[in-house]
Design a protein around this motif. Structure first.
Motif, mmCIF file in Angstrom:
data_model
loop_
_atom_site.group_PDB
_atom_site.id
_atom_site.type_symbol
_atom_site.label_atom_id
_atom_site.label_comp_id
_atom_site.label_asym_id
_atom_site.label_seq_id
_atom_site.Cartn_x
_atom_site.Cartn_y
_atom_site.Cartn_z
ATOM 1 N N UNK A 35 0.809 -1.222 0.000
ATOM 2 C CA UNK A 35 0.000 0.000 0.000
ATOM 3 C C UNK A 35 0.838 1.265 0.000
ATOM 4 N N UNK A 36 0.323 2.274 -0.685
ATOM 5 C CA UNK A 36 0.967 3.587 -0.767
ATOM 6 C C UNK A 36 0.034 4.598 -0.113
ATOM 7 N N UNK A 37 0.599 5.540 0.628
ATOM 8 C CA UNK A 37 -0.219 6.544 1.297
ATOM 9 C C UNK A 37 -1.108 7.295 0.315
ATOM 10 N N UNK A 38 -2.271 7.695 0.799
ATOM 11 C CA UNK A 38 -3.221 8.411 -0.057
ATOM 12 C C UNK A 38 -2.678 9.766 -0.493
ATOM 13 N N UNK A 39 -1.676 10.282 0.209
ATOM 14 C CA UNK A 39 -1.113 11.583 -0.117
ATOM 15 C C UNK A 39 -0.104 11.562 -1.250
ATOM 16 N N UNK A 40 0.189 10.358 -1.783
ATOM 17 C CA UNK A 40 1.151 10.253 -2.875
ATOM 18 C C UNK A 40 0.587 9.368 -3.970
ATOM 19 N N UNK A 41 1.084 9.547 -5.182
ATOM 20 C CA UNK A 41 0.628 8.745 -6.314
ATOM 21 C C UNK A 41 1.801 7.974 -6.907
ATOM 22 N N UNK A 42 1.482 6.845 -7.512
ATOM 23 C CA UNK A 42 2.494 5.999 -8.129
ATOM 24 C C UNK A 42 2.851 6.583 -9.488
ATOM 25 N N UNK A 43 4.030 7.165 -9.590
ATOM 26 C CA UNK A 43 4.472 7.738 -10.860
ATOM 27 C C UNK A 43 4.842 6.642 -11.841
ATOM 28 N N UNK A 44 5.517 5.631 -11.350
ATOM 29 C CA UNK A 44 5.836 4.431 -12.117
ATOM 30 C C UNK A 44 6.122 3.324 -11.118
ATOM 31 N N UNK A 45 6.634 2.188 -11.594
ATOM 32 C CA UNK A 45 6.860 1.052 -10.704
ATOM 33 C C UNK A 45 7.932 1.324 -9.664
ATOM 34 N N UNK A 46 8.704 2.401 -9.843
ATOM 35 C CA UNK A 46 9.845 2.634 -8.987
ATOM 36 C C UNK A 46 9.779 3.955 -8.218
ATOM 37 N N UNK A 47 8.710 4.717 -8.379
ATOM 38 C CA UNK A 47 8.661 6.048 -7.772
ATOM 39 C C UNK A 47 7.247 6.401 -7.353
ATOM 40 N N UNK A 48 7.104 6.982 -6.149
ATOM 41 C CA UNK A 48 5.845 7.595 -5.734
ATOM 42 C C UNK A 48 6.132 9.066 -5.438
ATOM 43 N N UNK A 49 5.165 9.921 -5.769
ATOM 44 C CA UNK A 49 5.364 11.366 -5.670
ATOM 45 C C UNK A 49 4.148 12.009 -5.022
ATOM 46 N N UNK A 50 4.387 13.037 -4.199
ATOM 47 C CA UNK A 50 3.302 13.785 -3.577
ATOM 48 C C UNK A 50 3.546 15.274 -3.676
ATOM 49 N N UNK A 51 2.635 16.064 -3.125
ATOM 50 C CA UNK A 51 2.754 17.522 -3.167
ATOM 51 C C UNK A 51 3.617 18.066 -2.030
ATOM 52 N N UNK A 52 3.798 17.286 -0.983
ATOM 53 C CA UNK A 52 4.473 17.771 0.214
ATOM 54 C C UNK A 52 5.991 17.579 0.125
ATOM 55 N N UNK A 53 6.742 18.608 0.513
ATOM 56 C CA UNK A 53 8.183 18.497 0.645
ATOM 57 C C UNK A 53 8.458 17.752 1.947
ATOM 58 N N UNK A 54 8.821 16.489 1.840
ATOM 59 C CA UNK A 54 8.952 15.644 3.014
ATOM 60 C C UNK A 54 10.053 16.122 3.954
ATOM 61 N N UNK A 55 11.120 16.650 3.405
ATOM 62 C CA UNK A 55 12.241 17.073 4.243
ATOM 63 C C UNK A 55 12.044 18.454 4.863
ATOM 64 N N UNK A 56 10.979 19.155 4.445
ATOM 65 C CA UNK A 56 10.702 20.473 5.032
ATOM 66 C C UNK A 56 9.910 20.359 6.326
ATOM 67 N N UNK A 57 9.453 19.156 6.661
ATOM 68 C CA UNK A 57 8.692 18.963 7.891
ATOM 69 C C UNK A 57 9.596 19.017 9.111
ATOM 70 N N UNK A 58 9.002 19.361 10.229
ATOM 71 C CA UNK A 58 9.749 19.389 11.485
ATOM 72 C C UNK A 58 10.062 17.961 11.942
ATOM 73 N N UNK A 59 11.214 17.800 12.559
ATOM 74 C CA UNK A 59 11.572 16.500 13.113
ATOM 75 C C UNK A 59 10.665 16.145 14.281
ATOM 76 N N UNK A 60 10.362 17.139 15.101
ATOM 77 C CA UNK A 60 9.547 16.931 16.293
ATOM 78 C C UNK A 60 8.350 17.866 16.228
ATOM 79 N N UNK A 61 7.158 17.311 16.336
ATOM 80 C CA UNK A 61 5.944 18.113 16.254
ATOM 81 C C UNK A 61 5.674 18.824 17.572
ATOM 82 N N UNK A 62 4.698 19.705 17.567
ATOM 83 C CA UNK A 62 4.404 20.526 18.743
ATOM 84 C C UNK A 62 4.006 19.686 19.955
ATOM 85 N N UNK A 63 3.441 18.509 19.715
ATOM 86 C CA UNK A 63 3.016 17.667 20.839
ATOM 87 C C UNK A 63 4.138 16.783 21.377
ATOM 88 N N UNK A 64 5.345 16.957 20.838
ATOM 89 C CA UNK A 64 6.487 16.205 21.347
ATOM 90 C C UNK A 64 6.779 14.905 20.634
#
Length: 235
Positions: A35-64
């Protein structure tokens, strides 16, 4: 009775025929059923792509809780990772000109990376986002899961430090309440040993992996915080 058994077996033949013809990219049968997350689509057999910059997210969220990008769902063997060239994508890693498949038992937990982290070699890392294995039920590839870090498995890979954070799903999992490796060992005997043995052997008997034991939650959180701070300081 024998006639009924034979008829039942004949009824299964069409299913077996389909199974025999199943796609086996990289020698991994049913590779397209993970299964692939609903937030990303299968571009081909070897790649899934989404709109979110995964590395721009915080390491630790506000709730710890820490954020973990799931690259390899528990129980699977295809070696996927967040793209270094496009942080919107997760791709199937290539090795020796072919998609990489771990030639061992499937991963004993969800494997992935902590966004917004980077630990240089002088601090015990490899310059990439921190590796993490997340205990709990399988999570779709590309999903960002909230996790609680409970420890770190100290390892060497061909003599170089290659530690793995140990975490549990923060919600809706039998492991969610676990806070330390000691508690994990007490309530789920054998789990930490399984993880240790798996990482020591998944590259084969001459794979260069060596386990050095566990450090508990306080050490792991310090590693996480240091890697997050280092990432923020990068130009």
């Amino acid at each position: 009775m024998r006639r009924s058994f034979l008829l039942a077996g004949m009824a299964c033949l069409p299913f077996l025929s389909v199974t025999a013809q199943a796609d086996s990219l990289g020698n991994l049968a049913f590779s397209d059923t993970t299964p692939v997350t609903a937030g990303m689509t299968q571009q081909d057999a070897y790649t899934i792509v989404g709109d979110r910059d995964l590395m721009a997210m915080e390491a630790i969220s506000a709730n710890g809780h820490a954020n973990a990008i799931i690259e390899i769902p528990a129980g699977t063997s295809a070696k996927w990772e967040v793209s270094k060239d496009d942080p919107h994508a997760v791709y199937w890693e290539y090795e020796d000109g072919a998609p990489r498949v771990v030639d061992y038992l499937g991963y004993p937990g969800n494997y992935g990376a902590i966004p917004g982290t980077a630990l240089p070699k002088e601090l015990g890392g490899d310059g990439d986002p921190l590796d993490v294995i997340v205990l709990g039920q399988a999570i779709p590839r590309g999903e960002v899961a909230e996790v609680s870090v409970i420890g770190v498995l100290k390892m060497l890979d061909d003599g170089e430090q290659d530690d793995k954070l140990i975490a549990v799903l923060a919600h809706d999992s039998p492991f969610s309440h676990v806070e330390t490796i000691e508690q994990l060992d007490r309530e789920f005997p054998g789990v930490s040993r399984i993880i240790d043995l798996w990482f020591a052997n998944y590259k084969g008997p001459d794979g260069g992996m060596e386990g050095l034991g566990y450090e508990d939650a306080d050490v792991a959180l310090n590693v996480l915080e240091t890697a997050a701070e280092n990432f923020q300081q990068q130009p």
